[in-house]
Write a protein that holds these residues in place. Structure first.
Motif, PDB file in Angstrom:
ATOM      1  N   ARG A   2     -47.204  21.424 -18.272  1.00  0.00           N
ATOM      2  CA  ARG A   2     -45.897  20.785 -18.924  1.00  0.00           C
ATOM      3  C   ARG A   2     -44.677  21.469 -18.346  1.00  0.00           C
ATOM      4  N   CYS A   3     -43.784  20.746 -17.791  1.00  0.00           N
ATOM      5  CA  CYS A   3     -42.461  21.401 -17.475  1.00  0.00           C
ATOM      6  C   CYS A   3     -41.854  22.017 -18.512  1.00  0.00           C
ATOM      7  N   PRO A   4     -41.225  23.204 -18.490  1.00  0.00           N
ATOM      8  CA  PRO A   4     -40.670  23.636 -19.658  1.00  0.00           C
ATOM      9  C   PRO A   4     -39.127  23.317 -19.748  1.00  0.00           C
ATOM     10  N   TRP A   5     -38.817  22.633 -18.893  1.00  0.00           N
ATOM     11  CA  TRP A   5     -37.326  21.986 -19.081  1.00  0.00           C
ATOM     12  C   TRP A   5     -37.526  20.451 -19.456  1.00  0.00           C
ATOM     13  N   CYS A   6     -38.062  19.683 -18.888  1.00  0.00           N
ATOM     14  CA  CYS A   6     -38.101  18.188 -19.454  1.00  0.00           C
ATOM     15  C   CYS A   6     -39.606  17.689 -20.055  1.00  0.00           C
ATOM     16  N   LEU A   9     -45.346  16.117 -17.287  1.00  0.00           N
ATOM     17  CA  LEU A   9     -46.767  16.823 -16.993  1.00  0.00           C
ATOM     18  C   LEU A   9     -47.416  16.831 -15.647  1.00  0.00           C
ATOM     19  N   ASP A  10     -46.540  16.568 -14.799  1.00  0.00           N
ATOM     20  CA  ASP A  10     -47.017  16.524 -13.435  1.00  0.00           C
ATOM     21  C   ASP A  10     -46.070  17.510 -12.477  1.00  0.00           C
ATOM     22  N   ASP A  11     -46.750  18.105 -11.695  1.00  0.00           N
ATOM     23  CA  ASP A  11     -45.807  19.099 -10.728  1.00  0.00           C
ATOM     24  C   ASP A  11     -46.622  19.126  -9.630  1.00  0.00           C
ATOM     25  N   LYS A  12     -45.960  19.826  -8.654  1.00  0.00           N
ATOM     26  CA  LYS A  12     -46.469  20.207  -7.197  1.00  0.00           C
ATOM     27  C   LYS A  12     -46.701  21.750  -7.054  1.00  0.00           C
ATOM     28  N   VAL A  13     -47.548  22.455  -6.527  1.00  0.00           N
ATOM     29  CA  VAL A  13     -47.421  23.887  -6.104  1.00  0.00           C
ATOM     30  C   VAL A  13     -46.762  24.060  -4.791  1.00  0.00           C
ATOM     31  N   VAL A  14     -45.456  24.769  -5.081  1.00  0.00           N
ATOM     32  CA  VAL A  14     -44.827  24.859  -3.821  1.00  0.00           C
ATOM     33  C   VAL A  14     -45.152  26.277  -3.407  1.00  0.00           C
ATOM     34  N   ALA A  19     -50.955  38.208  -7.336  1.00  0.00           N
ATOM     35  CA  ALA A  19     -50.313  39.153  -8.226  1.00  0.00           C
ATOM     36  C   ALA A  19     -51.320  40.125  -8.807  1.00  0.00           C
ATOM     37  N   ASP A  20     -50.878  41.244  -8.954  1.00  0.00           N
ATOM     38  CA  ASP A  20     -51.278  42.195 -10.022  1.00  0.00           C
ATOM     39  C   ASP A  20     -52.587  42.788  -9.100  1.00  0.00           C
ATOM     40  N   SER A  21     -52.330  43.124  -8.090  1.00  0.00           N
ATOM     41  CA  SER A  21     -53.422  43.590  -7.123  1.00  0.00           C
ATOM     42  C   SER A  21     -54.512  42.898  -7.078  1.00  0.00           C
ATOM     43  N   GLY A  22     -54.411  41.527  -7.224  1.00  0.00           N
ATOM     44  CA  GLY A  22     -55.462  40.384  -6.807  1.00  0.00           C
ATOM     45  C   GLY A  22     -56.078  40.085  -8.233  1.00  0.00           C
ATOM     46  N   ALA A  23     -55.568  40.638  -9.507  1.00  0.00           N
ATOM     47  CA  ALA A  23     -55.937  40.147 -10.702  1.00  0.00           C
ATOM     48  C   ALA A  23     -55.617  39.068 -11.391  1.00  0.00           C
ATOM     49  N   ALA A  24     -54.529  38.469 -10.502  1.00  0.00           N
ATOM     50  CA  ALA A  24     -53.987  37.012 -10.863  1.00  0.00           C
ATOM     51  C   ALA A  24     -53.500  36.493  -9.827  1.00  0.00           C
ATOM     52  N   ILE A  25     -53.349  35.206  -9.959  1.00  0.00           N
ATOM     53  CA  ILE A  25     -52.710  34.235  -8.849  1.00  0.00           C
ATOM     54  C   ILE A  25     -51.346  33.629  -9.477  1.00  0.00           C
ATOM     55  N   ARG A  26     -50.244  34.061  -8.872  1.00  0.00           N
ATOM     56  CA  ARG A  26     -48.897  33.362  -9.076  1.00  0.00           C
ATOM     57  C   ARG A  26     -48.637  32.166  -8.485  1.00  0.00           C
ATOM     58  N   ARG A  27     -48.316  31.283  -9.206  1.00  0.00           N
ATOM     59  CA  ARG A  27     -48.077  29.896  -8.617  1.00  0.00           C
ATOM     60  C   ARG A  27     -46.529  29.420  -8.930  1.00  0.00           C
ATOM     61  N   ARG A  28     -45.929  29.153  -8.015  1.00  0.00           N
ATOM     62  CA  ARG A  28     -44.568  28.475  -7.950  1.00  0.00           C
ATOM     63  C   ARG A  28     -44.672  27.110  -8.108  1.00  0.00           C
ATOM     64  N   ARG A  29     -44.168  26.373  -9.117  1.00  0.00           N
ATOM     65  CA  ARG A  29     -44.488  24.990  -9.417  1.00  0.00           C
ATOM     66  C   ARG A  29     -43.168  24.252  -9.490  1.00  0.00           C
ATOM     67  N   GLU A  30     -43.120  23.015  -8.983  1.00  0.00           N
ATOM     68  CA  GLU A  30     -41.908  22.050  -8.945  1.00  0.00           C
ATOM     69  C   GLU A  30     -42.122  20.828  -9.680  1.00  0.00           C
ATOM     70  N   CYS A  31     -41.504  20.721 -10.824  1.00  0.00           N
ATOM     71  CA  CYS A  31     -41.554  19.182 -11.733  1.00  0.00           C
ATOM     72  C   CYS A  31     -41.347  18.223 -10.761  1.00  0.00           C
ATOM     73  N   LEU A  32     -42.201  17.202 -10.836  1.00  0.00           N
ATOM     74  CA  LEU A  32     -42.155  15.958 -10.121  1.00  0.00           C
ATOM     75  C   LEU A  32     -41.144  14.927 -10.682  1.00  0.00           C
ATOM     76  N   CYS A  34     -38.077  16.202 -12.843  1.00  0.00           N
ATOM     77  CA  CYS A  34     -36.639  16.635 -12.928  1.00  0.00           C
ATOM     78  C   CYS A  34     -36.498  17.657 -11.668  1.00  0.00           C
ATOM     79  N   GLY A  35     -37.385  17.909 -11.121  1.00  0.00           N
ATOM     80  CA  GLY A  35     -37.424  18.883  -9.714  1.00  0.00           C
ATOM     81  C   GLY A  35     -37.024  20.366 -10.039  1.00  0.00           C
ATOM     82  N   ARG A  36     -36.932  20.630 -11.375  1.00  0.00           N
ATOM     83  CA  ARG A  36     -36.874  22.277 -11.511  1.00  0.00           C
ATOM     84  C   ARG A  36     -38.289  23.132 -11.279  1.00  0.00           C
TER      85      ARG A  36
END
Ligand SMILES: [Zn+2]
Length: 167
Positions: A2-6, A9-14, A19-32, A34-36
């Motif tokens: 869920r977009c924290p701004w609007c 519920l739909d987004d795309k991974v950009v 991250a954390d030496s392989g202990a995590a995966i960091r995903r940058r997402r864009e709201c479909l 509002c675009g934030r």
């Protein structure tokens, strides 16, 4: 996600990276809608390490218990909190390789093995209070090894006179 701004519920991974030496995966997402953009982290759900005590009862492994035991043993010794934390981390790491179930004795032995490298006095203190290591034979054997290690090699035979002169 869920977009924290609007709240859409739909987004795309950009972008997606480790991250954390392989202990995590960091995903940058864009709201479909509002675009934030926002970031999510994907992590493993922690897998529990279980410790079986001598009486057969089980409890979850707690690194904090190793830390507090070692802290007691290293009181007034030249050992830092950071060293203790690192030691406890290594103990956990070793035990996890053997997991998911380990014995309390294994916890003690791993702790002792690492503590011995850190500080002799703390090692002996820990050994003497550690319940599963309290069998006299074990303790005496360990004490013997430690004293052997401390005995300066070959000194007793040749350097006799100089030993007392300095005192
Ligand atoms: Zn949005």
């Amino acid at each position: 996600m869920r977009c924290p701004w609007c709240a859409y519920l739909d987004d795309k991974v950009v972008d997606s990276r480790s991250a954390d030496s392989g202990a995590a995966i960091r995903r940058r997402r864009e709201c479909l809608r509002c675009g934030r953009r926002y970031t999510t982290y994907e992590r493993l759900e922690p897998v529990g390490l279980v410790v079986v005590k001598r009486d057969g009862s089980k409890e979850p492994f707690e690194r904090a218990k190793v830390v507090s035991g070692v802290l007691k043993a290293t009181k007034n010794r030249p050992v830092t909190q950071e060293q203790v934390d690192r030691l406890a981390g290594k103990v956990e790491e070793k035990l996890r390789r053997r997991g998911p179930v380990v014995t309390s004795q294994e916890v003690g032995i791993e702790t002792l093995a690492l503590l011995r490298k850190l500080d002799d006095v703390a090692y002996l203190r820990f050994a003497s209070v550690y319940k599963d290591f309290q069998e006299v034979t074990d303790f005496e054997r360990e004490l013997g090894l430690l004293l052997q290690k401390r005995e300066p090699a070959g000194r007793a035979s040749t350097a006799g006179p100089s030993r007392t002169r300095g005192r």
